[in-house]
Design a protein around this motif. Structure first.
Motif, PDB file in Angstrom:
ATOM      1  N   LEU A  61      -2.007  35.553  10.360  1.00  0.00           N
ATOM      2  CA  LEU A  61      -1.505  34.715   9.207  1.00  0.00           C
ATOM      3  C   LEU A  61      -2.238  33.200   9.547  1.00  0.00           C
ATOM      4  N   ARG A  62      -2.355  33.073  10.878  1.00  0.00           N
ATOM      5  CA  ARG A  62      -3.168  31.648  11.165  1.00  0.00           C
ATOM      6  C   ARG A  62      -4.453  31.985  10.972  1.00  0.00           C
ATOM      7  N   TYR A  63      -5.091  33.019  11.250  1.00  0.00           N
ATOM      8  CA  TYR A  63      -6.668  33.221  10.673  1.00  0.00           C
ATOM      9  C   TYR A  63      -6.707  33.217   9.304  1.00  0.00           C
ATOM     10  N   TYR A  64      -5.797  33.831   8.517  1.00  0.00           N
ATOM     11  CA  TYR A  64      -5.793  33.762   7.014  1.00  0.00           C
ATOM     12  C   TYR A  64      -5.638  32.169   6.508  1.00  0.00           C
ATOM     13  N   GLU A  65      -5.134  31.651   7.238  1.00  0.00           N
ATOM     14  CA  GLU A  65      -4.766  30.016   6.804  1.00  0.00           C
ATOM     15  C   GLU A  65      -6.085  29.181   7.111  1.00  0.00           C
ATOM     16  N   LYS A  66      -6.800  29.764   8.258  1.00  0.00           N
ATOM     17  CA  LYS A  66      -8.046  29.020   8.660  1.00  0.00           C
ATOM     18  C   LYS A  66      -9.182  29.510   7.683  1.00  0.00           C
ATOM     19  N   GLY A  93      -8.878  30.119   4.749  1.00  0.00           N
ATOM     20  CA  GLY A  93      -8.448  29.479   3.273  1.00  0.00           C
ATOM     21  C   GLY A  93      -7.853  30.416   2.473  1.00  0.00           C
ATOM     22  N   MET A  94      -7.339  31.464   2.953  1.00  0.00           N
ATOM     23  CA  MET A  94      -6.763  32.669   2.064  1.00  0.00           C
ATOM     24  C   MET A  94      -5.240  32.278   1.908  1.00  0.00           C
ATOM     25  N   LEU A  95      -4.525  31.730   2.820  1.00  0.00           N
ATOM     26  CA  LEU A  95      -3.191  31.120   2.823  1.00  0.00           C
ATOM     27  C   LEU A  95      -2.882  29.745   3.136  1.00  0.00           C
ATOM     28  N   THR A  96      -1.963  29.012   2.501  1.00  0.00           N
ATOM     29  CA  THR A  96      -1.852  27.764   2.636  1.00  0.00           C
ATOM     30  C   THR A  96      -0.346  27.536   3.029  1.00  0.00           C
ATOM     31  N   ALA A  97      -0.149  26.940   4.111  1.00  0.00           N
ATOM     32  CA  ALA A  97       1.174  26.967   4.644  1.00  0.00           C
ATOM     33  C   ALA A  97       1.539  25.273   4.424  1.00  0.00           C
ATOM     34  N   ARG A  98       2.913  25.180   3.911  1.00  0.00           N
ATOM     35  CA  ARG A  98       3.456  23.721   3.930  1.00  0.00           C
ATOM     36  C   ARG A  98       4.181  23.659   5.264  1.00  0.00           C
ATOM     37  N   ARG A  99       4.313  22.308   5.434  1.00  0.00           N
ATOM     38  CA  ARG A  99       5.048  21.950   6.668  1.00  0.00           C
ATOM     39  C   ARG A  99       6.075  21.189   6.322  1.00  0.00           C
ATOM     40  N   ASP A 100       7.416  21.549   7.263  1.00  0.00           N
ATOM     41  CA  ASP A 100       8.404  20.940   7.156  1.00  0.00           C
ATOM     42  C   ASP A 100       8.691  19.810   8.201  1.00  0.00           C
ATOM     43  N   ALA A 101       9.649  19.164   8.048  1.00  0.00           N
ATOM     44  CA  ALA A 101       9.611  17.614   8.893  1.00  0.00           C
ATOM     45  C   ALA A 101       9.308  17.932  10.322  1.00  0.00           C
ATOM     46  N   VAL A 107      -8.200  49.502   3.015  1.00  0.00           N
ATOM     47  CA  VAL A 107      -9.159  50.337   2.502  1.00  0.00           C
ATOM     48  C   VAL A 107     -10.763  49.969   2.656  1.00  0.00           C
ATOM     49  N   GLY A 108     -10.860  49.074   3.326  1.00  0.00           N
ATOM     50  CA  GLY A 108     -12.146  48.753   3.910  1.00  0.00           C
ATOM     51  C   GLY A 108     -12.917  47.541   3.208  1.00  0.00           C
ATOM     52  N   PHE A 109     -12.176  46.677   2.429  1.00  0.00           N
ATOM     53  CA  PHE A 109     -12.792  45.302   2.039  1.00  0.00           C
ATOM     54  C   PHE A 109     -12.687  44.427   3.188  1.00  0.00           C
ATOM     55  N   THR A 110     -13.469  43.471   3.159  1.00  0.00           N
ATOM     56  CA  THR A 110     -13.675  42.504   4.099  1.00  0.00           C
ATOM     57  C   THR A 110     -12.678  41.302   3.622  1.00  0.00           C
ATOM     58  N   LEU A 111     -12.404  40.274   4.289  1.00  0.00           N
ATOM     59  CA  LEU A 111     -11.450  39.063   3.950  1.00  0.00           C
ATOM     60  C   LEU A 111     -12.293  38.396   2.889  1.00  0.00           C
ATOM     61  N   GLU A 112     -13.765  38.170   3.028  1.00  0.00           N
ATOM     62  CA  GLU A 112     -14.308  37.594   1.956  1.00  0.00           C
ATOM     63  C   GLU A 112     -14.144  38.499   0.782  1.00  0.00           C
ATOM     64  N   ASP A 141       3.402  33.624  -1.052  1.00  0.00           N
ATOM     65  CA  ASP A 141       2.610  34.018   0.200  1.00  0.00           C
ATOM     66  C   ASP A 141       2.862  35.215   0.614  1.00  0.00           C
ATOM     67  N   LEU A 142       3.929  35.798   0.808  1.00  0.00           N
ATOM     68  CA  LEU A 142       4.312  37.262   0.894  1.00  0.00           C
ATOM     69  C   LEU A 142       3.378  38.163   0.143  1.00  0.00           C
ATOM     70  N   GLU A 143       3.468  37.853  -1.104  1.00  0.00           N
ATOM     71  CA  GLU A 143       2.473  38.763  -1.836  1.00  0.00           C
ATOM     72  C   GLU A 143       1.041  38.624  -1.743  1.00  0.00           C
ATOM     73  N   LEU A 144       0.655  37.266  -1.508  1.00  0.00           N
ATOM     74  CA  LEU A 144      -0.631  37.092  -1.249  1.00  0.00           C
ATOM     75  C   LEU A 144      -0.997  37.843   0.211  1.00  0.00           C
ATOM     76  N   VAL A 145      -0.313  37.907   1.352  1.00  0.00           N
ATOM     77  CA  VAL A 145      -0.621  38.618   2.552  1.00  0.00           C
ATOM     78  C   VAL A 145      -0.569  40.011   2.150  1.00  0.00           C
ATOM     79  N   ARG A 146       0.246  40.711   1.519  1.00  0.00           N
ATOM     80  CA  ARG A 146       0.325  41.898   1.305  1.00  0.00           C
ATOM     81  C   ARG A 146      -1.138  42.276   0.333  1.00  0.00           C
TER      82      ARG A 146
END
Length: 126
Positions: free
Chosen positions: A17-22, A24-32, A55-60, A42-47
């Motif tokens: 998840l941290r890698y996906y965020e790095k 630009g595939m996933l954006t986390a909000r930050r709490d206080a 199935v062999g696709f790259t992250l790009e 975000d769960l749907e994005l990761v799925r």
């Protein structure tokens, strides 16, 4: 939800998840307190990402699918850019199949020369 819950529900590691965020595939909000916070979208994005990687696709390759979901579509493949990735990936797979078929024919010919009585099984028979 926090990163640990998202990871568990999506079946991935927090490191992924941290890698996906790095990337630009996933954006986390930050709490206080600075913890990453995610929601159901975000769960749907990761799925979607995981399904494509499986199935062999790259992250790009997955990027247009993620963008399509972020645009509010019900599925990641509802957009023209996603369809273009499918077409390109199928062309790549077809080229790999052709190459493998040529290699198989060469090896089968070598086996036939080395063992004239050997019966070659058709790979499609299982």
């Amino acid at each position: 939800m926090r990163i640990g819950e998202l990871a568990e529900r999506a079946g991935v590691s927090t490191r992924s998840l941290r890698y996906y965020e790095k990337q630009g595939m996933l954006t986390a909000r930050r709490d206080a307190n600075g913890y990453r916070v995610y929601d159901e979208s975000d769960l749907e994005l990761v799925r979607e990402i995981r399904a494509l990687l499986t199935v062999g696709f790259t992250l790009e390759d997955a990027r247009p699918f993620v963008e399509c979901l972020r645009a509010g579509n019900d599925t990641g493949d509802a957009c023209p850019d996603s369809v273009a990735v499918y077409r390109r990936k199928l062309a790549e797979i077809d080229a790999e199949i052709r190459l493998l078929w040529q290699r198989r024919q060469r090896v089968a010919a070598q086996l036939t020369r080395a063992c004239p009585g050997c019966v070659l099984r058709d790979f499609r028979e299982g």
